[in-house]
Structures are given as C-alpha cells and as structure tokens.
Design a protein around this motif. Structure first.
Motif, mmCIF file in Angstrom:
data_model
loop_
_atom_site.group_PDB
_atom_site.id
_atom_site.type_symbol
_atom_site.label_atom_id
_atom_site.label_comp_id
_atom_site.label_asym_id
_atom_site.label_seq_id
_atom_site.Cartn_x
_atom_site.Cartn_y
_atom_site.Cartn_z
ATOM 1 N N VAL A 42 11.610 18.288 110.620
ATOM 2 C CA VAL A 42 12.195 18.901 111.792
ATOM 3 C C VAL A 42 13.154 17.607 112.506
ATOM 4 N N VAL A 43 14.409 18.214 112.665
ATOM 5 C CA VAL A 43 15.487 17.411 113.226
ATOM 6 C C VAL A 43 15.660 17.603 114.683
ATOM 7 N N ASP A 44 15.353 18.763 115.022
ATOM 8 C CA ASP A 44 15.591 18.988 116.584
ATOM 9 C C ASP A 44 14.778 20.364 116.907
ATOM 10 N N LEU A 45 14.276 20.487 118.227
ATOM 11 C CA LEU A 45 13.418 21.552 118.708
ATOM 12 C C LEU A 45 13.782 22.018 120.035
ATOM 13 N N SER A 46 13.873 23.103 120.382
ATOM 14 C CA SER A 46 13.952 23.539 121.684
ATOM 15 C C SER A 46 13.212 24.864 121.911
ATOM 16 N N ALA A 47 13.252 25.547 123.124
ATOM 17 C CA ALA A 47 12.422 26.543 123.330
ATOM 18 C C ALA A 47 12.967 27.920 122.743
ATOM 19 N N SER A 48 14.202 27.651 122.057
ATOM 20 C CA SER A 48 14.869 28.775 121.542
ATOM 21 C C SER A 48 15.013 28.694 120.002
ATOM 22 N N GLY A 49 14.530 27.591 119.560
ATOM 23 C CA GLY A 49 15.153 27.296 118.091
ATOM 24 C C GLY A 49 14.662 26.088 117.543
ATOM 25 N N ILE A 50 14.753 25.808 115.977
ATOM 26 C CA ILE A 50 14.532 24.409 115.570
ATOM 27 C C ILE A 50 15.360 24.446 114.393
ATOM 28 N N ILE A 73 2.706 22.057 115.916
ATOM 29 C CA ILE A 73 3.081 23.005 116.732
ATOM 30 C C ILE A 73 2.323 24.361 116.473
ATOM 31 N N GLY A 74 2.347 24.807 114.995
ATOM 32 C CA GLY A 74 1.603 25.978 114.574
ATOM 33 C C GLY A 74 2.588 26.849 113.805
ATOM 34 N N LEU A 75 2.483 28.196 113.664
ATOM 35 C CA LEU A 75 3.349 28.991 113.077
ATOM 36 C C LEU A 75 4.547 29.685 113.761
ATOM 37 N N LEU A 76 5.770 29.477 113.615
ATOM 38 C CA LEU A 76 6.714 29.986 114.314
ATOM 39 C C LEU A 76 7.698 31.011 113.414
ATOM 40 N N ASP A 77 7.698 32.015 114.143
ATOM 41 C CA ASP A 77 8.652 33.176 113.335
ATOM 42 C C ASP A 77 9.788 33.290 114.017
ATOM 43 N N GLY A 78 10.814 33.477 113.104
ATOM 44 C CA GLY A 78 12.374 33.115 113.629
ATOM 45 C C GLY A 78 13.309 33.884 112.543
ATOM 46 N N ILE A 79 14.567 33.740 112.759
ATOM 47 C CA ILE A 79 15.482 34.347 112.210
ATOM 48 C C ILE A 79 16.604 33.217 111.745
ATOM 49 N N VAL A 80 17.015 33.110 110.547
ATOM 50 C CA VAL A 80 17.975 32.052 110.131
ATOM 51 C C VAL A 80 19.349 32.254 110.706
ATOM 52 N N ARG A 81 19.827 31.337 111.415
ATOM 53 C CA ARG A 81 21.155 31.449 111.951
ATOM 54 C C ARG A 81 22.378 30.652 111.280
ATOM 55 N N VAL A 83 22.659 27.941 107.472
ATOM 56 C CA VAL A 83 22.247 26.860 106.528
ATOM 57 C C VAL A 83 23.597 26.117 105.958
ATOM 58 N N HIS A 84 23.089 24.862 106.065
ATOM 59 C CA HIS A 84 24.339 23.885 105.671
ATOM 60 C C HIS A 84 24.178 22.565 105.088
ATOM 61 N N ASN A 85 24.423 22.445 104.216
ATOM 62 C CA ASN A 85 24.270 20.905 103.455
ATOM 63 C C ASN A 85 22.446 20.410 103.657
ATOM 64 N N GLY A 86 21.865 21.578 103.209
ATOM 65 C CA GLY A 86 20.404 21.013 103.015
ATOM 66 C C GLY A 86 19.674 21.044 104.547
ATOM 67 N N ARG A 87 20.410 21.589 105.460
ATOM 68 C CA ARG A 87 19.737 21.908 106.619
ATOM 69 C C ARG A 87 19.631 23.052 107.083
ATOM 70 N N ILE A 88 18.774 23.812 107.772
ATOM 71 C CA ILE A 88 18.567 25.096 108.270
ATOM 72 C C ILE A 88 18.484 25.347 109.694
ATOM 73 N N GLY A 89 19.149 26.194 110.583
ATOM 74 C CA GLY A 89 18.928 26.347 111.976
ATOM 75 C C GLY A 89 18.267 27.691 112.034
ATOM 76 N N ILE A 90 17.073 27.888 112.543
ATOM 77 C CA ILE A 90 16.450 29.039 112.972
ATOM 78 C C ILE A 90 16.310 29.409 114.466
ATOM 79 N N GLU A 91 16.385 30.590 114.715
ATOM 80 C CA GLU A 91 16.246 30.930 116.094
ATOM 81 C C GLU A 91 14.998 31.685 116.368
ATOM 82 N N PHE A 92 13.980 31.318 117.293
ATOM 83 C CA PHE A 92 12.776 31.992 117.133
ATOM 84 C C PHE A 92 13.020 33.545 117.687
ATOM 85 N N ASP A 93 11.872 34.185 117.179
ATOM 86 C CA ASP A 93 12.003 35.565 117.514
ATOM 87 C C ASP A 93 11.365 35.787 118.773
ATOM 88 N N PRO A 94 12.189 36.363 119.555
ATOM 89 C CA PRO A 94 11.694 36.542 120.975
ATOM 90 C C PRO A 94 10.439 37.402 121.426
#
Length: 119
Positions: A42-50, A73-81, A83-94
């Motif tokens: 995990v590179v960065d984390l916020s209340a809305s995504g990872i 943290i636990g289990l976090l459900d989300g949606i892929v926003r 994917v680039h160069n081996g990194r992934i950005g995920i927005e958490f499911d509201p």
C-alpha cells in the motif's frame, strides 16, 4: 485581448478530483479480482481510496470490482479507477464500511513515515 470573468480554476472541464487527503503508509496487502489474488504494498491511503504497488500484474480494467485484504485494516471493497506501471488505484465502495475501517486505522494504528536516512 480577451478578458475572462471567472478565474481559470473554475474551468475544470468536469474532471473528477480527489475528495479526501491521501496519506503515505507502509502496509502489505492483497488485491482480489475474481478468484486471483495479487500481493502488493500500500503506497497511500485515504478515506475514499487506496493505491498499491503490485508485485505481479493484475488483469482488472477500470470499473472492475475488487477486494483489498490488509491485515492492519481489514477487508475493503472497491472499484478500480486506474492501473498503470504496476500500480493500481481503487476507490472504495460507498456502501461498504471501508471508510470506517480506514478512519479507525488512522486513529489507533497509523504512525507517520519517517525518512530512513537522516542527515
């Protein structure tokens, strides 16, 4: 010369920006897509995504539903926003409790990252 009545910041072309402040963390986790898990840091984390640095490629496109499993943290459900160069950005499911899990992590467990080398 043309004069603009609004400042240029108001011409954002309806681009979606980050809603909450991201904080750098050092955690390990797994991203589950369908029946395959990919380990990442995990590179960065916020209340809305990872965002995660992945050890191997994941074949999830933007808009795919994924689950992030992190022992701190636990289990976090989300949606892929993205994917680039081996990194992934995920927005958490509201509709999930991901923002509550992240808030409790920051309240009770998070320690700010200090540089490894000091001068």
């Amino acid at each position: 010369m043309q004069s603009f009545s609004k400042p240029p910041a108001q011409y954002n072309l309806k681009i979606k920006t980050r809603r909450s402040q991201r904080r750098r963390v050092r955690l390990m986790g797994q991203v589950w897509y369908l029946a395959k898990a990919v380990t990442g840091r995990v590179v960065d984390l916020s209340a809305s995504g990872i965002a995660l640095d992945l050890q191997s490629p994941i074949h999830a496109a933007a808009g795919s539903k994924v689950r992030v499993e992190c022992s701190e943290i636990g289990l976090l459900d989300g949606i892929v926003r993205w994917v680039h160069n081996g990194r992934i950005g995920i927005e958490f499911d509201p509709s999930s409790n991901a923002s509550a899990l992240v808030a409790s992590y920051f309240r009770f467990f998070h320690k700010d990252i200090q540089p490894v080398l000091r001068r």
